[in-house]
Design a protein around this motif. Structure first.
Motif, mmCIF file in Angstrom:
data_model
loop_
_atom_site.group_PDB
_atom_site.id
_atom_site.type_symbol
_atom_site.label_atom_id
_atom_site.label_comp_id
_atom_site.label_asym_id
_atom_site.label_seq_id
_atom_site.Cartn_x
_atom_site.Cartn_y
_atom_site.Cartn_z
ATOM 1 N N ASP A 52 7.598 6.283 -0.021
ATOM 2 C CA ASP A 52 6.758 6.929 0.978
ATOM 3 C C ASP A 52 5.521 7.599 0.398
ATOM 4 N N ASP A 53 5.158 7.214 -0.813
ATOM 5 C CA ASP A 53 3.900 7.677 -1.384
ATOM 6 C C ASP A 53 3.237 6.486 -2.083
ATOM 7 N N PRO A 54 1.941 6.568 -2.352
ATOM 8 C CA PRO A 54 1.237 5.406 -2.909
ATOM 9 C C PRO A 54 1.848 4.858 -4.198
ATOM 10 N N GLN A 55 2.304 5.738 -5.081
ATOM 11 C CA GLN A 55 2.877 5.276 -6.347
ATOM 12 C C GLN A 55 4.186 4.529 -6.114
ATOM 13 N N ALA A 56 5.046 5.066 -5.277
ATOM 14 C CA ALA A 56 6.337 4.415 -5.000
ATOM 15 C C ALA A 56 6.123 3.086 -4.283
ATOM 16 N N ARG A 57 5.173 3.041 -3.349
ATOM 17 C CA ARG A 57 4.895 1.784 -2.648
ATOM 18 C C ARG A 57 4.325 0.749 -3.609
ATOM 19 N N ALA A 58 3.461 1.160 -4.528
ATOM 20 C CA ALA A 58 2.879 0.224 -5.488
ATOM 21 C C ALA A 58 3.936 -0.316 -6.447
ATOM 22 N N ARG A 59 4.877 0.512 -6.842
ATOM 23 C CA ARG A 59 5.928 0.124 -7.784
ATOM 24 C C ARG A 59 7.007 -0.696 -7.098
ATOM 25 N N GLY A 60 7.407 -0.291 -5.903
ATOM 26 C CA GLY A 60 8.421 -1.027 -5.155
ATOM 27 C C GLY A 60 9.653 -1.330 -5.990
ATOM 28 N N ARG A 71 22.196 -2.458 -0.540
ATOM 29 C CA ARG A 71 21.072 -1.600 -0.940
ATOM 30 C C ARG A 71 19.759 -2.252 -0.533
ATOM 31 N N GLY A 72 18.709 -1.459 -0.539
ATOM 32 C CA GLY A 72 17.385 -1.972 -0.244
ATOM 33 C C GLY A 72 16.337 -0.921 -0.502
ATOM 34 N N MET A 73 15.090 -1.284 -0.169
ATOM 35 C CA MET A 73 13.984 -0.340 -0.271
ATOM 36 C C MET A 73 13.208 -0.375 1.027
ATOM 37 N N LEU A 74 12.952 0.813 1.564
ATOM 38 C CA LEU A 74 12.195 0.972 2.797
ATOM 39 C C LEU A 74 10.827 1.547 2.458
ATOM 40 N N PHE A 75 9.784 0.775 2.753
ATOM 41 C CA PHE A 75 8.412 1.212 2.529
ATOM 42 C C PHE A 75 7.908 1.886 3.798
ATOM 43 N N ASP A 76 7.489 3.132 3.677
ATOM 44 C CA ASP A 76 6.937 3.886 4.798
ATOM 45 C C ASP A 76 5.426 3.980 4.597
ATOM 46 N N PHE A 77 4.659 3.298 5.474
ATOM 47 C CA PHE A 77 3.206 3.316 5.362
ATOM 48 C C PHE A 77 2.581 4.457 6.169
ATOM 49 N N GLU A 78 3.404 5.295 6.792
ATOM 50 C CA GLU A 78 3.014 6.533 7.467
ATOM 51 C C GLU A 78 2.263 6.340 8.775
ATOM 52 N N ASN A 80 0.646 2.836 11.534
ATOM 53 C CA ASN A 80 0.618 1.395 11.762
ATOM 54 C C ASN A 80 -0.562 0.776 11.029
ATOM 55 N N THR A 81 -0.271 -0.262 10.266
ATOM 56 C CA THR A 81 -1.312 -0.915 9.479
ATOM 57 C C THR A 81 -0.921 -2.358 9.200
ATOM 58 N N GLU A 82 -1.897 -3.195 8.978
ATOM 59 C CA GLU A 82 -1.642 -4.572 8.525
ATOM 60 C C GLU A 82 -1.190 -4.462 7.071
ATOM 61 N N VAL A 83 -0.067 -5.084 6.752
ATOM 62 C CA VAL A 83 0.519 -4.952 5.419
ATOM 63 C C VAL A 83 0.492 -6.299 4.706
ATOM 64 N N GLN A 84 0.164 -6.246 3.421
ATOM 65 C CA GLN A 84 0.239 -7.429 2.580
ATOM 66 C C GLN A 84 1.024 -7.062 1.330
ATOM 67 N N MET A 85 2.047 -7.861 1.049
ATOM 68 C CA MET A 85 2.928 -7.618 -0.087
ATOM 69 C C MET A 85 2.819 -8.818 -1.032
ATOM 70 N N TRP A 86 3.334 -8.664 -2.243
ATOM 71 C CA TRP A 86 3.480 -9.776 -3.166
ATOM 72 C C TRP A 86 4.653 -9.491 -4.080
ATOM 73 N N MET A 87 4.976 -10.461 -4.926
ATOM 74 C CA MET A 87 6.175 -10.360 -5.759
ATOM 75 C C MET A 87 5.861 -10.238 -7.248
ATOM 76 N N LYS A 88 4.609 -9.919 -7.590
ATOM 77 C CA LYS A 88 4.245 -9.778 -8.996
ATOM 78 C C LYS A 88 5.181 -8.777 -9.669
ATOM 79 N N ASN A 89 5.688 -9.131 -10.841
ATOM 80 C CA ASN A 89 6.582 -8.279 -11.635
ATOM 81 C C ASN A 89 7.901 -7.962 -10.931
ATOM 82 N N THR A 90 8.253 -8.713 -9.913
ATOM 83 C CA THR A 90 9.533 -8.537 -9.227
ATOM 84 C C THR A 90 10.443 -9.674 -9.666
ATOM 85 N N TYR A 91 11.560 -9.326 -10.280
ATOM 86 C CA TYR A 91 12.443 -10.313 -10.897
ATOM 87 C C TYR A 91 13.468 -10.904 -9.937
#
Length: 155
Positions: A52-60, A71-78, A80-91
């Motif tokens: 729920d903060d920029p650093q945590a969202r960037a790290r994911g 288990r999971g991770m919930l991203f809170d963008f605070e 409504n916004t258009e969201v774009q994600m990617w899988m860089k550095n995600t194993y």
């Protein structure tokens, strides 16, 4: 104030910032309860980390080698916004559930490709994204219109 003393204060401040960033990278995650309610009334419970903060969202979930089934991770963008994600550095492969401000599942991206730079879009404004282990959405029969119950959403 002598230059040596100024340099010492600067070095202490710099070291403090580095230690704070390192602590946030290696700190034990804090989990909260989340439930997915399917349209046919079935409940699925998870424990999720909230980004729920920029650093945590960037790290994911980058650099993680595994993610337990419940288990999971919930991203809170605070907001409504258009969201774009990617899988860089995600194993690990993930299912991404794009969530409206009331917790309704807007869209699901299934079985994402680890390390991919392909942009994964929400295709509309969303409040958050729930990442679960790949295959969870299919195994649980999740679909757009199902509801995520969590403190983040007004119900």
């Amino acid at each position: 104030m002598p230059a040596a003393l100024l340099l010492l204060f600067f070095a202490i401040g710099l070291l403090s910032g580095v230690l704070q960033r390192a602590n946030s990278l290696f700190a034990e995650p804090v989990f909260s309860q989340l439930t997915i309610l399917t349209s046919d009334g079935v409940r699925h419970d998870f424990m999720v980390e909230v980004a729920d903060d920029p650093q945590a969202r960037a790290r994911g979930l980058m650099f993680r080698r595994s993610l337990d089934a419940n288990r999971g991770m919930l991203f809170d963008f605070e907001h409504n916004t258009e969201v774009q994600m990617w899988m860089k550095n995600t194993y690990i492969s993930l299912d991404m559930l794009f969530l409206l401000e009331n917790g309704t599942i807007h869209r699901i991206e299934r079985n994402t490709e680890p390390h991919s730079l392909r942009v994964i879009s929400s295709f509309g404004k969303v409040r958050g994204v729930l990442e679960l282990p790949a295959g969870s959405a299919s195994a649980l029969g999740l679909k757009p219109g199902d509801t995520v119950l969590h403190d983040m959403f007004a119900h």
